[in-house]
Design an enzyme around this catalytic site. Structure first.
Site, PDB file in Angstrom:
ATOM      1  N   ASP A  23      -3.139   4.943  -5.693  1.00 45.17           N
ATOM      2  CA  ASP A  23      -2.364   5.390  -4.538  1.00 45.17           C
ATOM      3  C   ASP A  23      -0.867   5.052  -4.646  1.00 45.17           C
ATOM      4  O   ASP A  23      -0.001   5.937  -4.526  1.00 45.17           O
ATOM      5  CB  ASP A  23      -3.007   4.697  -3.322  1.00 45.17           C
ATOM      6  CG  ASP A  23      -2.385   5.120  -2.030  1.00 45.17           C
ATOM      7  OD1 ASP A  23      -2.275   6.334  -1.813  1.00 45.17           O
ATOM      8  OD2 ASP A  23      -1.992   4.235  -1.256  1.00 45.17           O
ATOM      9  N   GLY A  37      -2.973  -1.847  -9.830  1.00 44.33           N
ATOM     10  CA  GLY A  37      -4.059  -2.745 -10.259  1.00 44.33           C
ATOM     11  C   GLY A  37      -4.854  -2.119 -11.397  1.00 44.33           C
ATOM     12  O   GLY A  37      -5.086  -0.920 -11.404  1.00 44.33           O
ATOM     13  N   ARG A  46      -9.915  -1.986  -0.603  1.00 46.44           N
ATOM     14  CA  ARG A  46      -8.791  -1.765   0.332  1.00 46.44           C
ATOM     15  C   ARG A  46      -9.295  -1.262   1.682  1.00 46.44           C
ATOM     16  O   ARG A  46     -10.169  -1.877   2.253  1.00 46.44           O
ATOM     17  CB  ARG A  46      -7.770  -0.799  -0.276  1.00 46.44           C
ATOM     18  CG  ARG A  46      -6.938  -1.443  -1.362  1.00 46.44           C
ATOM     19  CD  ARG A  46      -5.582  -0.819  -1.469  1.00 46.44           C
ATOM     20  NE  ARG A  46      -5.672   0.628  -1.578  1.00 46.44           N
ATOM     21  CZ  ARG A  46      -4.677   1.443  -1.349  1.00 46.44           C
ATOM     22  NH1 ARG A  46      -3.512   0.973  -0.986  1.00 46.44           N
ATOM     23  NH2 ARG A  46      -4.822   2.736  -1.488  1.00 46.44           N
ATOM     24  N   ASP A  92     -10.352   5.713  -3.533  1.00 44.17           N
ATOM     25  CA  ASP A  92      -9.783   6.181  -2.262  1.00 44.17           C
ATOM     26  C   ASP A  92      -8.713   7.272  -2.419  1.00 44.17           C
ATOM     27  O   ASP A  92      -7.907   7.483  -1.522  1.00 44.17           O
ATOM     28  CB  ASP A  92      -9.202   4.988  -1.473  1.00 44.17           C
ATOM     29  CG  ASP A  92      -8.110   4.250  -2.236  1.00 44.17           C
ATOM     30  OD1 ASP A  92      -7.883   4.562  -3.417  1.00 44.17           O
ATOM     31  OD2 ASP A  92      -7.474   3.349  -1.655  1.00 44.17           O
ATOM     32  N   THR A 106      -8.609   3.974  -9.917  1.00 46.29           N
ATOM     33  CA  THR A 106      -8.771   2.830  -8.997  1.00 46.29           C
ATOM     34  C   THR A 106     -10.251   2.529  -8.781  1.00 46.29           C
ATOM     35  O   THR A 106     -11.072   3.446  -8.698  1.00 46.29           O
ATOM     36  CB  THR A 106      -8.115   3.042  -7.611  1.00 46.29           C
ATOM     37  OG1 THR A 106      -8.544   1.999  -6.724  1.00 46.29           O
ATOM     38  CG2 THR A 106      -8.475   4.358  -6.963  1.00 46.29           C
ATOM     39  N   ASP A 138     -11.185   1.493  -6.092  1.00 47.91           N
ATOM     40  CA  ASP A 138     -11.409   1.741  -4.664  1.00 47.91           C
ATOM     41  C   ASP A 138     -11.960   3.134  -4.367  1.00 47.91           C
ATOM     42  O   ASP A 138     -12.528   3.363  -3.297  1.00 47.91           O
ATOM     43  CB  ASP A 138     -10.096   1.560  -3.882  1.00 47.91           C
ATOM     44  CG  ASP A 138      -9.461   0.204  -4.115  1.00 47.91           C
ATOM     45  OD1 ASP A 138     -10.213  -0.758  -4.345  1.00 47.91           O
ATOM     46  OD2 ASP A 138      -8.220   0.107  -4.072  1.00 47.91           O
ATOM     47  N   ARG A 153       3.679  -4.489  -8.581  1.00 48.11           N
ATOM     48  CA  ARG A 153       4.864  -4.977  -7.865  1.00 48.11           C
ATOM     49  C   ARG A 153       6.149  -4.361  -8.403  1.00 48.11           C
ATOM     50  O   ARG A 153       7.201  -4.964  -8.312  1.00 48.11           O
ATOM     51  CB  ARG A 153       4.956  -6.496  -7.996  1.00 48.11           C
ATOM     52  CG  ARG A 153       3.907  -7.190  -7.164  1.00 48.11           C
ATOM     53  CD  ARG A 153       3.890  -8.674  -7.456  1.00 48.11           C
ATOM     54  NE  ARG A 153       2.778  -9.263  -6.721  1.00 48.11           N
ATOM     55  CZ  ARG A 153       2.919 -10.178  -5.794  1.00 48.11           C
ATOM     56  NH1 ARG A 153       4.097 -10.619  -5.461  1.00 48.11           N
ATOM     57  NH2 ARG A 153       1.870 -10.668  -5.175  1.00 48.11           N
TER      58      ARG A 153
END
Ligand code: F6P
Length: 375
Positions: A121, A15, A189, A147, A143, A145, A79
């Site tokens: 990730d 992303g 997430r 994370d 990211t 996120d 993807r």
């Protein structure tokens, strides 16, 4: 420093987020000016090493003016895992094949000495697996996120955080006018970094994060307590990965290649349950991909630039298998294996959780329960 002519490549995977172009610019400038290397840009993540015609030379002119631009000039996808590459056959069937050898072969044909992977990730996991098969790569943690283990902050997070905070500022005025409870669902997430930090910065009354399972009764108690104190509105921030005690996360869909599921919808679930327990009208805003777009903040531009320059230095020193990271305001490097070993969750036993509790913000569970989770 070496002046030997070399050719490196870079790609952006997973992303997108604000700051990707700042990293690309920093890589191209450092490699070209400081080391006199050629830089190849791979389009659309690892897919660009599988499909033909997706590799192009990046010059200083190509990166001029891109520092403040959101997105990535190289394109990206979440993807395209070469180990489980999805192809749609003419009959509509989806065929999944391992194309990792093709990726390594392509890099060899292109005479690439080192690949810089700017990814989160998923992309770092793929890179780690390719490294086991001989890939020469370094990683840059990206990211919204935040994370990724081993680095205090990923670039893109600060911009997303500011977007979420600004959303809360705006929701607050309308919540107050209508005496409503407004729920803001943010991304992140399985972690609550965006929700927790934006919630505190944006004055939320309730913050729900995946690290602390919530009960609707606790959320309702906070809203009702505020009504009694004559505060007729409440702001709730919920991380997309938050879940009730004994319940599960809410998903929209699953990606076939990665097996990763797409979170989303917890805000609406809370609205429906909470409406049975409180009198206020409730509205839900899902902030979604607004968090990924736009111009990076000063913090993200700096971090992304520092990461990009350091990634090139790692390639120069042939420190393959390493990822750049931020620790104590220094850019360091750590093994990618360390970064992908686990996700970086919000630690409960820290001042940020204590700050939220001191500010009388509900974290969706009783203080006693939260303190027992803190250990
Ligand atoms: O990892 C970044 C992220 O924005 C997550 O916060 C979110 O769950 C996911 O990506 C959304 O993915 P997509 O771009 O496929 O909607």
């Amino acid at each position: 420093m070496t002046n030997q002519k070399r050719q490196i490549a870079l790609l952006t995977g997973g992303g997108d987020c604000a700051g990707l172009n700042a990293v690309i610019r920093a890589v191209v400038k450092t490699a070209t000016i400081e080391y006199q290397w050629d830089v190849l840009g791979i389009e659309n993540g690892f897919e660009g090493l599988i499909l033909p015609g997706k590799v192009r030379k990046l010059s200083i002119e190509d990166v001029r003016g891109i520092l403040p631009r959101g997105g990535t000039i190289l394109g990206t996808t979440n993807r395209a895992n070469p180990f489980a590459y999805e192809e749609v056959l003419p009959n509509g069937e989806v065929k999944i094949t391992d194309r990792s050898d093709d990726v390594l072969k392509r890099l060899d044909e292109l005479n690439i000495d080192g690949l810089i992977v700017i990814g989160g990730d998923g992309s770092l996991h793929i890179t780690h697996e390719l490294i086991q098969k001989g890939l020469h790569a370094v990683g840059v943690p990206k990211t919204i996120d935040n994370d990724i283990q081993g680095t205090q902050i990923t670039f893109g997070f600060d911009t997303a955080l500011n977007t979420a905070m600004e959303a809360l500022d705006k929701l607050q005025t309308t919540a107050e006018s209508h005496h409503r409870v407004l729920i803001l669902e943010v991304m992140g997430r399985n972690t609550g970094w965006i929700a927790l930090k934006a919630g505190i910065a944006g004055g939320a009354n309730v913050i729900l994060i995946p690290e602390i399972p919530f009960t609707l009764q606790e959320v309702a108690n906070k809203v009702n307590e505020r009504r009694q104190e004559n505060a007729k509105f409440s702001l709730i921030v919920v991380a997309e990965g938050a879940k009730p005690v004994g319940g599960s996360q809410v998903y929209q869909e699953m990606y076939a290649s990665t097996g990763m599921r797409r979170l989303g919808g917890i805000g609406a679930v809370i609205e429906s349950g909470l409406s049975q327990l409180i009198e206020n009208e409730i509205r839900v805003t899902v902030l979604g991909h607004l968090q990924r777009g736009g111009s990076p903040t000063a913090f993200d531009r700096l971090l992304a630039s520092r990461y990009g320059c350091m990634a090139v230095r790692l390639v120069a020193e042939r420190k393959f298998g390493q990822m750049v990271a931020l620790r104590d305001d220094q850019i360091i490097s750590i093994p990618i294996s360390e970064a992908v070993a686990s996700q970086k969750f919000v630690p409960l036993n820290t001042d940020i959780i204590a700050t939220a509790l001191s500010l009388n913000i509900s974290l969706g569970n009783t203080r006693q329960e939260i303190e027992s989770m803190m250990g």
